[in-house]
Enzyme design. Structure first.
Site, short mmCIF file in Angstrom:
data_model
loop_
_atom_site.label_atom_id
_atom_site.label_comp_id
_atom_site.label_asym_id
_atom_site.label_seq_id
_atom_site.Cartn_x
_atom_site.Cartn_y
_atom_site.Cartn_z
N TYR A 189 1.43 11.55 -28.96
CA TYR A 189 2.53 10.59 -28.79
C TYR A 189 3.89 11.27 -28.98
O TYR A 189 4.81 11.04 -28.19
CB TYR A 189 2.35 9.50 -29.83
CG TYR A 189 3.32 8.34 -29.79
CD1 TYR A 189 3.10 7.25 -28.95
CD2 TYR A 189 4.44 8.31 -30.62
CE1 TYR A 189 3.98 6.17 -28.94
CE2 TYR A 189 5.30 7.23 -30.63
CZ TYR A 189 5.07 6.16 -29.78
OH TYR A 189 5.93 5.08 -29.78
N LYS A 213 6.93 11.47 -26.24
CA LYS A 213 8.21 10.77 -26.31
C LYS A 213 9.38 11.74 -26.11
O LYS A 213 10.41 11.37 -25.54
CB LYS A 213 8.35 10.04 -27.65
CG LYS A 213 7.48 8.79 -27.75
CD LYS A 213 7.89 7.72 -26.73
CE LYS A 213 7.08 6.45 -26.84
NZ LYS A 213 7.37 5.45 -25.81
#
Ligand SMILES: NC(=O)c1ccc[n+]([C@@H]2O[C@H](COP(=O)([O-])OP(=O)(O)OC[C@H]3O[C@@H](n4cnc5c(N)ncnc54)[C@H](O)[C@@H]3O)[C@@H](O)[C@H]2O)c1
Length: 263
Positions: free
Chosen positions: A153, A157
Site C-alpha cells: 500500500y 500511494k
C-alpha cells in the site's frame, strides 16, 4: 444535455468515495458510482439521488482495464462525458513484513490501488481531453508522504502521487487539472472495524497529530470539491494533505527528548 457536470467516483459505494459523491450531488452534479460492491453501490445511489440529481451505479472492478474502458463508454453514453473524476477505490491492508508478505495480496493491491487509478484516469481522461476540460482528484494518503509498514500500500500511494504529477503535466494543455488529496486516518466504517479488531491503536493514532480531532469523510470531500472548483483553477499537480497536522507532528511528537509541554 444540460450544463450539469458529470462526476465519476470510483469506490463511491462507501467511505470517502460516498462522501465525495454526496458532496458533488449537493453541488448539482450527475453522479456515476463505480464500485465492485453491488449492494452498497445501489444503496449509495439511492442516498445520492435524494439530492435530486441523476445518479447511477456501474458495477466495475477498477483493476480490470477492459472493464473500466467499457464502463466509461457506458457512462459517457448515459450521463455524458466526465467533468470530474475522483479515484477512491482501494484495498486498505494491515501491517506486514516485506520478507514474509502474501505476494498474491501484494499484487492484487497494486492492481486495484495503482493500476485501478491509472485505468480510470486513462478512460475518463480521454473523455475530458475531447471536451478540453476536466478535473481529476486521486486519493493519496499520509502513505504518499512517509514510509509506513504497509509494503504494498505505502509505495503504491507514493506512486499514485508521482502519477498525479505526470498526468497534471500531460493533461494541462488540454485544460485538465490533476491533483491528489492525502488524508490521515479517516474514521470510516472500515477504519472502525480495524480499531475494533485491534489492527489500529486509537491512542497511537491520536498521539501523532497536531489537532485533537481526525478528519471525517465530509472533511475530505470538501478538499476534493475545492480542487475541482473554479477557485482552484490554477492548482494542478499538488498533493493536499488533509491530515490534522500528522505530517508536522509525527516526527516532532516522537522526539527522544520529549515535547516541550511534557518536560
Ligand atoms: N480511511 C482512511 O483512513 C484513509 C486514509 C488515507 C487514505 N485513504 C484512501 O481513501 C480512499 C478511500 O478509502 P475509504 O476509507 O473510503 O475505503 P473504503 O474501504 O471505505 O471504500 C473503498 C471502496 O472501494 C471499493 N473497491 C474496492 N476494491 C475495488 C475495485 N477493485 N474496484 C472498484 N471498487 C473497489 C470498495 O467496495 C469500497 O466501496 C482509498 O484510496 C484509501 O486508500 C483512506
Amino acid at each position: 444535455m444540460t450544463d450539469r457536470r458529470t462526476a465519476v467516483i470510483t469506490g463511491g459505494a462507501g467511505g470517502i468515495g460516498l462522501s465525495c459523491a454526496i458532496r458533488f450531488a449537493s453541488e448539482g452534479c450527475s453522479i456515476a458510482v463505480l464500485d465492485v460492491d453491488e449492494r452498497k453501490g445501489k444503496d449509495a445511489v439511492r442516498q445520492i439521488a435524494r439530492q435530486g440529481v441523476p445518479a447511477s451505479f456501474y458495477p466495475c472492478d477498477v483493476a480490470d482495464r477492459a472493464e473500466v474502458l467499457k464502463v466509461a463508454a457506458t457512462v459517457q453514453r448515459e450521463m455524458g462525458p466526465a467533468d470530474i473524476l475522483v479515484t477512491s477505490a482501494a484495498l486498505i491492508p494491515n501491517t506486514e513484513s516485506i520478507l514474509d508478505m502474501d505476494m498474491d495480496l501484494h499484487d492484487r493491491m497494486w492492481q486495484v490501488n495503482y493500476h485501478g487509478t491509472l485505468h480510470a484516469c486513462i478512460a475518463f481522461g480521454r473523455q475530458m481531453r475531447e471536451q478540453g476540460r476536466g478535473a481529476i482528484v486521486t486519493l493519496g494518503s499520509i502513505n504518499s508522504l512517509l514510509p509506513l509498514p504497509l509494503p504494498a500500500y505505502n509505495p503504491g500511494k507514493a506512486a499514485i502521487q508521482r502519477l498525479t504529477q505526470l498526468l497534471a503535466v500531460e493533461l494541462g494543455r488540454h485544460g485538465i487539472r490533476v491533483n491528489s488529496v492525502a488524508p490521515t486516518y479517516v474514521l470510516t466504517e472500515g477504519l472502525q472495524e480495524k480499531i475494533d479488531a485491534g489492527q489500529r491503536d486509537p491512542d497511537k493514532i491520536m498521539g501523532v497529530h497536531a489537532l485533537d480531532a481526525l478528519p471525517d469523510g465530509d472533511d475530505i470531500s470538501q478538499a476534493v470539491s475545492f480542487l475541482c472548483s473554479e477557485s482552484a483553477s490554477k492548482i494542478t499537480g499538488v498533493l493536499l494533505p488533509v491530515d490534522s497536522g500528522w505530517a508536522a507532528a509525527v516526527s516532532y511528537k516522537t522526539y527522544a527528548g520529549g515535547v516541550p509541554w511534557s518536560i
